[in-house]
Design a protein around this motif. Sequence first.
Motif, PDB file in Angstrom:
ATOM      1  N   ARG A 141       0.863  -1.193   0.000  1.00 38.43           N
ATOM      2  CA  ARG A 141       0.000   0.000   0.000  1.00 38.43           C
ATOM      3  C   ARG A 141       0.896   1.238   0.000  1.00 38.43           C
ATOM      4  N   LEU A 142       0.725   2.087  -0.994  1.00 42.41           N
ATOM      5  CA  LEU A 142       1.561   3.283  -1.104  1.00 42.41           C
ATOM      6  C   LEU A 142       1.030   4.411  -0.232  1.00 42.41           C
ATOM      7  N   TRP A 143       1.945   5.250   0.235  1.00 36.94           N
ATOM      8  CA  TRP A 143       1.604   6.510   0.864  1.00 36.94           C
ATOM      9  C   TRP A 143       2.620   7.563   0.433  1.00 36.94           C
ATOM     10  N   ALA A 144       2.215   8.820   0.504  1.00 37.42           N
ATOM     11  CA  ALA A 144       3.085   9.923   0.065  1.00 37.42           C
ATOM     12  C   ALA A 144       2.966  11.098   1.018  1.00 37.42           C
ATOM     13  N   GLU A 145       4.109  11.705   1.323  1.00 33.90           N
ATOM     14  CA  GLU A 145       4.151  12.952   2.098  1.00 33.90           C
ATOM     15  C   GLU A 145       4.236  14.116   1.124  1.00 33.90           C
ATOM     16  N   LEU A 146       3.365  15.102   1.309  1.00 34.84           N
ATOM     17  CA  LEU A 146       3.308  16.251   0.413  1.00 34.84           C
ATOM     18  C   LEU A 146       4.071  17.426   0.993  1.00 34.84           C
ATOM     19  N   GLU A 147       4.335  18.383   0.143  1.00 33.93           N
ATOM     20  CA  GLU A 147       5.105  19.567   0.545  1.00 33.93           C
ATOM     21  C   GLU A 147       4.357  20.390   1.586  1.00 33.93           C
ATOM     22  N   ASP A 148       3.021  20.333   1.573  1.00 32.27           N
ATOM     23  CA  ASP A 148       2.247  21.111   2.549  1.00 32.27           C
ATOM     24  C   ASP A 148       2.085  20.389   3.879  1.00 32.27           C
TER      25      ASP A 148
ATOM     26  N   ILE B 171       4.915  16.250  -4.259  1.00 33.40           N
ATOM     27  CA  ILE B 171       5.245  15.084  -3.431  1.00 33.40           C
ATOM     28  C   ILE B 171       6.686  15.200  -2.964  1.00 33.40           C
ATOM     29  N   VAL B 172       6.897  15.020  -1.657  1.00 30.96           N
ATOM     30  CA  VAL B 172       8.226  15.109  -1.070  1.00 30.96           C
ATOM     31  C   VAL B 172       8.838  13.730  -0.879  1.00 30.96           C
ATOM     32  N   ARG B 173       8.028  12.786  -0.448  1.00 35.62           N
ATOM     33  CA  ARG B 173       8.550  11.457  -0.125  1.00 35.62           C
ATOM     34  C   ARG B 173       7.479  10.418  -0.389  1.00 35.62           C
ATOM     35  N   LEU B 174       7.924   9.256  -0.854  1.00 33.14           N
ATOM     36  CA  LEU B 174       7.036   8.142  -1.134  1.00 33.14           C
ATOM     37  C   LEU B 174       7.423   6.964  -0.250  1.00 33.14           C
ATOM     38  N   GLY B 175       6.440   6.256   0.243  1.00 35.33           N
ATOM     39  CA  GLY B 175       6.699   5.086   1.064  1.00 35.33           C
ATOM     40  C   GLY B 175       5.619   4.049   0.864  1.00 35.33           C
ATOM     41  N   CYS B 176       5.753   2.925   1.553  1.00 35.41           N
ATOM     42  CA  CYS B 176       4.769   1.862   1.406  1.00 35.41           C
ATOM     43  C   CYS B 176       4.630   1.089   2.703  1.00 35.41           C
ATOM     44  N   THR B 177       3.530   0.386   2.809  1.00 38.56           N
ATOM     45  CA  THR B 177       3.251  -0.522   3.916  1.00 38.56           C
ATOM     46  C   THR B 177       2.970  -1.901   3.325  1.00 38.56           C
ATOM     47  N   PRO B 178       3.720  -2.940   3.735  1.00 40.11           N
ATOM     48  CA  PRO B 178       4.811  -2.978   4.706  1.00 40.11           C
ATOM     49  C   PRO B 178       6.035  -2.212   4.224  1.00 40.11           C
ATOM     50  N   GLU B 179       6.899  -1.847   5.160  1.00 38.87           N
ATOM     51  CA  GLU B 179       7.965  -0.894   4.866  1.00 38.87           C
ATOM     52  C   GLU B 179       9.043  -1.455   3.958  1.00 38.87           C
ATOM     53  N   ARG B 180       9.435  -2.700   4.120  1.00 41.03           N
ATOM     54  CA  ARG B 180      10.512  -3.302   3.316  1.00 41.03           C
ATOM     55  C   ARG B 180      10.002  -4.604   2.683  1.00 41.03           C
ATOM     56  N   PRO B 181       9.226  -4.490   1.632  1.00 43.18           N
ATOM     57  CA  PRO B 181       8.669  -5.697   1.006  1.00 43.18           C
ATOM     58  C   PRO B 181       9.765  -6.534   0.358  1.00 43.18           C
ATOM     59  N   PRO B 182       9.631  -7.872   0.405  1.00 44.86           N
ATOM     60  CA  PRO B 182      10.660  -8.737  -0.185  1.00 44.86           C
ATOM     61  C   PRO B 182      10.520  -8.814  -1.700  1.00 44.86           C
ATOM     62  N   ALA B 183      11.631  -9.061  -2.376  1.00 45.60           N
ATOM     63  CA  ALA B 183      11.632  -9.240  -3.830  1.00 45.60           C
ATOM     64  C   ALA B 183      11.539 -10.724  -4.157  1.00 45.60           C
ATOM     65  N   LEU B 184      11.061 -11.019  -5.343  1.00 46.40           N
ATOM     66  CA  LEU B 184      10.984 -12.398  -5.797  1.00 46.40           C
ATOM     67  C   LEU B 184      12.348 -12.843  -6.332  1.00 46.40           C
ATOM     68  N   PRO B 185      12.752 -14.081  -6.067  1.00 48.33           N
ATOM     69  CA  PRO B 185      14.066 -14.553  -6.538  1.00 48.33           C
ATOM     70  C   PRO B 185      14.235 -14.451  -8.053  1.00 48.33           C
ATOM     71  N   ARG B 186      13.169 -14.665  -8.812  1.00 50.54           N
ATOM     72  CA  ARG B 186      13.292 -14.591 -10.273  1.00 50.54           C
ATOM     73  C   ARG B 186      13.656 -13.185 -10.720  1.00 50.54           C
ATOM     74  N   ALA B 187      13.147 -12.175 -10.028  1.00 53.41           N
ATOM     75  CA  ALA B 187      13.488 -10.796 -10.368  1.00 53.41           C
ATOM     76  C   ALA B 187      14.953 -10.507 -10.072  1.00 53.41           C
ATOM     77  N   LEU B 188      15.435 -10.977  -8.932  1.00 54.44           N
ATOM     78  CA  LEU B 188      16.836 -10.756  -8.563  1.00 54.44           C
ATOM     79  C   LEU B 188      17.776 -11.484  -9.520  1.00 54.44           C
TER      80      LEU B 188
END
Length: 477
Positions: free
Chosen positions: A272-279, A296-313
């Motif tokens: 789930r994405l979230w964004a911090e705005l300049e205001d 937009i100042v900063r972008l983040g997501c929940t969960p904070e550090r999602p794992p990558a799939l081995p095929r992508a790596l």
Amino acid sequence: MRARMPRSSQRTKPRPSWVGRGDLRQQDLVSRSRRAARWLQPGLVVKRWMLTSGIGLLLALLGAAVWADLQPIYWLLQSIRWSLQNVTQVLPREITGPLVLLVGGGLIWLGQSRSFGTIQKALAPEKGTLLVDALAAKRRLNRGPSIVAIGGGTGLSTLLSGLKRYSSNLTAIVTVADDGGSSGVLRRELGVLPPGDIRNCLAALATEEPLLTRLFQYRFRAGTGLEGHSFGNLFLSALTAITGSLESAITASSRVLAVQGTVVPATNADVRLWAELEDGRRIEGESQIGHASSPIVRLGCTPERPPALPRALEAIANADLIVLGPGSLYTSLLPNLLVPELVSAISRSKAPRLYICNLMTQPGETDGLDVEGHLRAIEAQLASLGIQQRLFNAVLAQEDLGNSPLVHHYRQRGAEPVRCNVRRLRNQGYDVMLAPMQGARPSATLRHDPRSVGVAVMRFFKRQKQDGRSAAESSAQ
């Protein structure tokens, strides 16, 4: 009233009076000879296996004869000799020999032509496509570079459509942060990862007949509960429930569509994405971020550090070229860089890394940003994750679009062409390449043209290879 000519007469060009039937037959014979001679070109991997099978047949017959103490061979030779003696008493040797030779050659030609016809139906079903052309094209694509394309939305599928003309070693790493439209509904009601962007990539890489691809992309326009959904989204969601994961569903769909390459989600987590705005405000959801009322100042997501799939790596580790974009900066590109393992794999890769910038700014997301602004946003996002290394040191941007009526139309809707200050970017250490990526044909929208983008990316890749060879030669000296 002027009478209309039949279609057949309109399409058929009149034959010049000086061209006789003998000339046409001779031209047809020459054309067939040239097509046949193309089988002699190296690299088709057909002649060697035909020769191998022929030698194998002879060895098998010899082995059987040795196993049987050569007696069947003697009997066979004696039978053939007796038969030939009887035949030559009726027909002279000068007639019998060529006749048997012609019959044998005819059987060989019949068997081989039928075999190649069967192969052609499998490899080149389109009418008018020669098997030798299909084999040569397949060989060329199999020898193409390993390219990893990272992104989402229509930009990634457009890039893949252009690149599949040059290589079949393609891997698309797709964001799974979408929460709007059909994908958002399926995500909320079924608990599956959003399939929309993945569906577009599968359709872009499909080599199956167009009707099946159109079915996969078909969107229902009516029906309670069906309106707005695409068949491909429902298909992928059902396969996810059957196979247990979206990755397995993608693999099964790839076989159905005969996909030329691999499509991999950036993560299997419910991001789930979230964004911090300049205001100072914070907004949540990919569909809301694309309409932010403040920069937009900063972008983040929940969960904070999602794992990558081995095929992508694995794909990134073996890549010859890594491409980010084109696509919406904060909703299609940067969400992939919120997966730490993907970022680490990209930073370790020795392959050239290219960022493809958008043609126009997007109101509510990239207002007022030029190419440098887009790159600065990428670097700022990585810096917020504690990464100071520049991941993409090369950029592909659009040439000046001028002031066409279409550009004026976009300006009325709040979008501007993304400007590129080549000198300033090069002074900062970027490798900048400009290209006409909107295509030569007039269209109702300003979007990347698949063929034009593919040509530009491959031109960049070839230039990088030449520079690498030159550097290696100079260091060797």
